[in-house]
Write a protein that holds these residues in place. Structure first.
Motif, mmCIF file in Angstrom:
data_model
loop_
_atom_site.group_PDB
_atom_site.id
_atom_site.type_symbol
_atom_site.label_atom_id
_atom_site.label_comp_id
_atom_site.label_asym_id
_atom_site.label_seq_id
_atom_site.Cartn_x
_atom_site.Cartn_y
_atom_site.Cartn_z
ATOM 1 N N GLN A 113 0.544 -1.100 0.070
ATOM 2 C CA GLN A 113 -0.041 -0.043 0.229
ATOM 3 C C GLN A 113 1.028 1.387 0.169
ATOM 4 O OE1 GLN A 113 -2.500 -0.400 3.397
ATOM 5 N NE2 GLN A 113 -4.097 -1.126 2.211
ATOM 6 N N ILE A 114 1.970 1.338 0.767
ATOM 7 C CA ILE A 114 2.829 2.409 1.007
ATOM 8 C C ILE A 114 3.341 2.532 -0.526
ATOM 9 C CG2 ILE A 114 4.977 3.220 1.838
ATOM 10 C CD1 ILE A 114 4.236 1.883 4.473
ATOM 11 N N PHE A 115 3.933 1.675 -1.228
ATOM 12 C CA PHE A 115 4.522 1.615 -2.362
ATOM 13 C C PHE A 115 3.628 2.253 -3.429
ATOM 14 C CE2 PHE A 115 5.586 -0.309 -6.448
ATOM 15 C CZ PHE A 115 6.992 0.089 -6.524
ATOM 16 N N PHE A 116 2.538 1.620 -3.502
ATOM 17 C CA PHE A 116 1.552 2.109 -4.790
ATOM 18 C C PHE A 116 1.017 3.293 -4.354
ATOM 19 C CE2 PHE A 116 1.240 -2.606 -5.352
ATOM 20 C CZ PHE A 116 1.653 -2.375 -6.787
ATOM 21 N N PHE A 117 0.925 3.622 -3.043
ATOM 22 C CA PHE A 117 0.413 5.209 -2.644
ATOM 23 C C PHE A 117 1.525 6.216 -3.184
ATOM 24 C CE2 PHE A 117 -0.040 8.869 0.364
ATOM 25 C CZ PHE A 117 -1.100 9.277 -0.109
ATOM 26 N N VAL A 118 2.609 5.944 -2.690
ATOM 27 C CA VAL A 118 3.798 6.860 -3.224
ATOM 28 C C VAL A 118 3.639 6.877 -4.749
ATOM 29 C CG1 VAL A 118 6.284 7.421 -3.076
ATOM 30 C CG2 VAL A 118 5.094 6.576 -1.110
ATOM 31 N N GLY A 119 3.739 5.602 -5.355
ATOM 32 C CA GLY A 119 3.696 5.770 -6.872
ATOM 33 C C GLY A 119 2.666 6.736 -7.444
ATOM 34 N N PHE A 120 1.435 6.597 -6.935
ATOM 35 C CA PHE A 120 0.293 7.226 -7.203
ATOM 36 C C PHE A 120 0.754 8.888 -7.080
ATOM 37 C CE2 PHE A 120 -3.386 9.752 -5.798
ATOM 38 C CZ PHE A 120 -4.091 9.765 -6.792
ATOM 39 N N LEU A 121 1.052 9.244 -5.971
ATOM 40 C CA LEU A 121 1.516 10.655 -5.551
ATOM 41 C C LEU A 121 2.438 11.177 -6.818
ATOM 42 C CD1 LEU A 121 1.833 10.823 -1.711
ATOM 43 C CD2 LEU A 121 0.072 11.800 -3.191
ATOM 44 N N GLU A 122 3.491 10.351 -6.855
ATOM 45 C CA GLU A 122 4.800 10.710 -7.970
ATOM 46 C C GLU A 122 4.207 10.704 -9.067
ATOM 47 O OE1 GLU A 122 8.634 11.453 -8.286
ATOM 48 O OE2 GLU A 122 7.668 10.950 -6.456
ATOM 49 N N VAL A 123 2.971 10.038 -9.678
ATOM 50 C CA VAL A 123 2.737 9.890 -11.098
ATOM 51 C C VAL A 123 1.330 11.069 -11.226
ATOM 52 C CG1 VAL A 123 1.463 8.650 -12.904
ATOM 53 C CG2 VAL A 123 3.371 7.850 -11.718
ATOM 54 N N ALA A 124 0.430 11.080 -10.364
ATOM 55 C CA ALA A 124 -0.597 11.919 -10.599
ATOM 56 C C ALA A 124 -0.777 13.184 -9.596
ATOM 57 C CB ALA A 124 -1.792 10.981 -10.283
ATOM 58 N N VAL A 125 -0.216 13.248 -8.342
ATOM 59 C CA VAL A 125 -0.330 14.553 -7.747
ATOM 60 C C VAL A 125 0.900 15.187 -7.795
ATOM 61 C CG1 VAL A 125 -0.978 15.284 -5.204
ATOM 62 C CG2 VAL A 125 -1.948 13.303 -6.446
ATOM 63 N N MET A 126 1.938 14.826 -7.435
ATOM 64 C CA MET A 126 3.197 15.907 -7.085
ATOM 65 C C MET A 126 3.900 15.867 -8.409
ATOM 66 S SD MET A 126 2.778 16.409 -4.084
ATOM 67 C CE MET A 126 4.235 17.320 -3.616
ATOM 68 N N LYS A 127 3.387 16.660 -9.503
ATOM 69 C CA LYS A 127 4.131 16.879 -10.695
ATOM 70 C C LYS A 127 4.518 18.341 -10.676
ATOM 71 C CE LYS A 127 0.671 15.534 -13.290
ATOM 72 N NZ LYS A 127 -0.105 14.789 -14.413
ATOM 73 N N ASP A 128 5.676 18.502 -11.343
ATOM 74 C CA ASP A 128 6.153 19.837 -11.477
ATOM 75 C C ASP A 128 4.787 20.654 -12.331
ATOM 76 O OD1 ASP A 128 8.230 19.508 -10.507
ATOM 77 O OD2 ASP A 128 9.466 19.658 -12.291
ATOM 78 N N ILE A 129 4.388 22.050 -11.941
ATOM 79 C CA ILE A 129 3.328 22.446 -12.542
ATOM 80 C C ILE A 129 3.895 23.195 -14.336
ATOM 81 C CG2 ILE A 129 2.136 23.373 -10.527
ATOM 82 C CD1 ILE A 129 3.513 26.161 -10.932
ATOM 83 N N THR A 130 2.959 22.910 -15.020
ATOM 84 C CA THR A 130 3.202 23.106 -16.404
ATOM 85 C C THR A 130 3.678 24.616 -16.507
ATOM 86 O OG1 THR A 130 1.573 21.533 -17.182
ATOM 87 C CG2 THR A 130 2.538 23.289 -18.761
ATOM 88 N N GLY A 131 4.908 25.171 -17.059
ATOM 89 C CA GLY A 131 5.366 26.397 -16.779
ATOM 90 C C GLY A 131 5.912 26.691 -15.621
ATOM 91 N N GLY A 132 6.320 25.944 -14.734
ATOM 92 C CA GLY A 132 6.667 26.395 -13.584
ATOM 93 C C GLY A 132 8.190 27.148 -13.437
ATOM 94 N N GLU A 133 8.424 27.793 -12.559
ATOM 95 C CA GLU A 133 9.520 28.626 -12.581
ATOM 96 C C GLU A 133 10.830 27.904 -12.299
ATOM 97 O OE1 GLU A 133 9.210 31.717 -9.409
ATOM 98 O OE2 GLU A 133 7.227 31.773 -9.672
ATOM 99 N N PHE A 134 10.778 26.662 -11.607
ATOM 100 C CA PHE A 134 12.034 26.080 -11.538
ATOM 101 C C PHE A 134 11.505 24.531 -11.334
ATOM 102 C CE2 PHE A 134 10.429 27.845 -7.697
ATOM 103 C CZ PHE A 134 10.534 26.829 -6.700
ATOM 104 N N PRO A 135 12.399 23.515 -11.505
ATOM 105 C CA PRO A 135 12.331 22.014 -11.011
ATOM 106 C C PRO A 135 11.739 21.984 -9.622
ATOM 107 C CG PRO A 135 14.359 22.302 -12.459
ATOM 108 C CD PRO A 135 14.070 23.916 -12.042
#
Length: 142
Positions: free
Chosen positions: A52-74
């Motif tokens: 569960q931890i592995f898949f939850f972190v994977g979900f966050l990485e893929v779907a939630v915690m993405k750099d915003i499009t046009g972000g100021e910096f990585p």
């Protein structure tokens, strides 16, 4: 990696101090209080919990915690919801604060690595306490 390491160091210190979530970690009745701190916890957490931890972190990485499009910096995760006044800082102040966060992340990466190594070597991740005469009974009772 720096932000995750900061959370890891904080979690290690908090759980070493004896703070645990109330209740059980699984349906068999294993309580959070019965899970040791640090690397030893990996052998006590049920396999389904680790998955569960592995898949939850994977979900966050893929779907939630993405750099915003046009972000100021990585690493710019602002999404219009929370920015803690970032836009009100001058460019020089923003650069200074990014540098501070990078340095704190680097320190946390070294810190959690050192705690893991010393935990495996001598079961004493808080070596500085022992050197100063205040040893910590790490994972006593587990």
């Amino acid at each position: 990696h720096g932000r995750i390491s900061m959370l890891a160091v904080l979690g290690h210190i908090v759980t070493s101090a004896g703070v645990r979530l109330p209740g059980d970690i699984d349906y068999e009745g294993t309580s959070f209080a019965s899970i040791p701190t640090g690397i030893a916890a990996l052998s006590k957490v049920p396999a389904a919990g680790l998955a569960q931890i592995f898949f939850f972190v994977g979900f966050l990485e893929v779907a939630v915690m993405k750099d915003i499009t046009g972000g100021e910096f990585p690493g710019d995760f602002r999404n219009g919801f929370i920015d803690f006044g970032w836009d009100s800082f001058s460019p020089e102040e923003q650069e200074r604060k990014r540098g501070i966060e990078l340095n704190q992340g680097r320190a946390a990466m070294m810190g959690i690595l050192a705690m893991m190594v010393h935990e495996e070597l001598s079961n004493d991740p808080y070596v500085i306490n022992s050197l100063l005469g205040f040893p910590v009974e790490f994972n006593a009772g587990f």
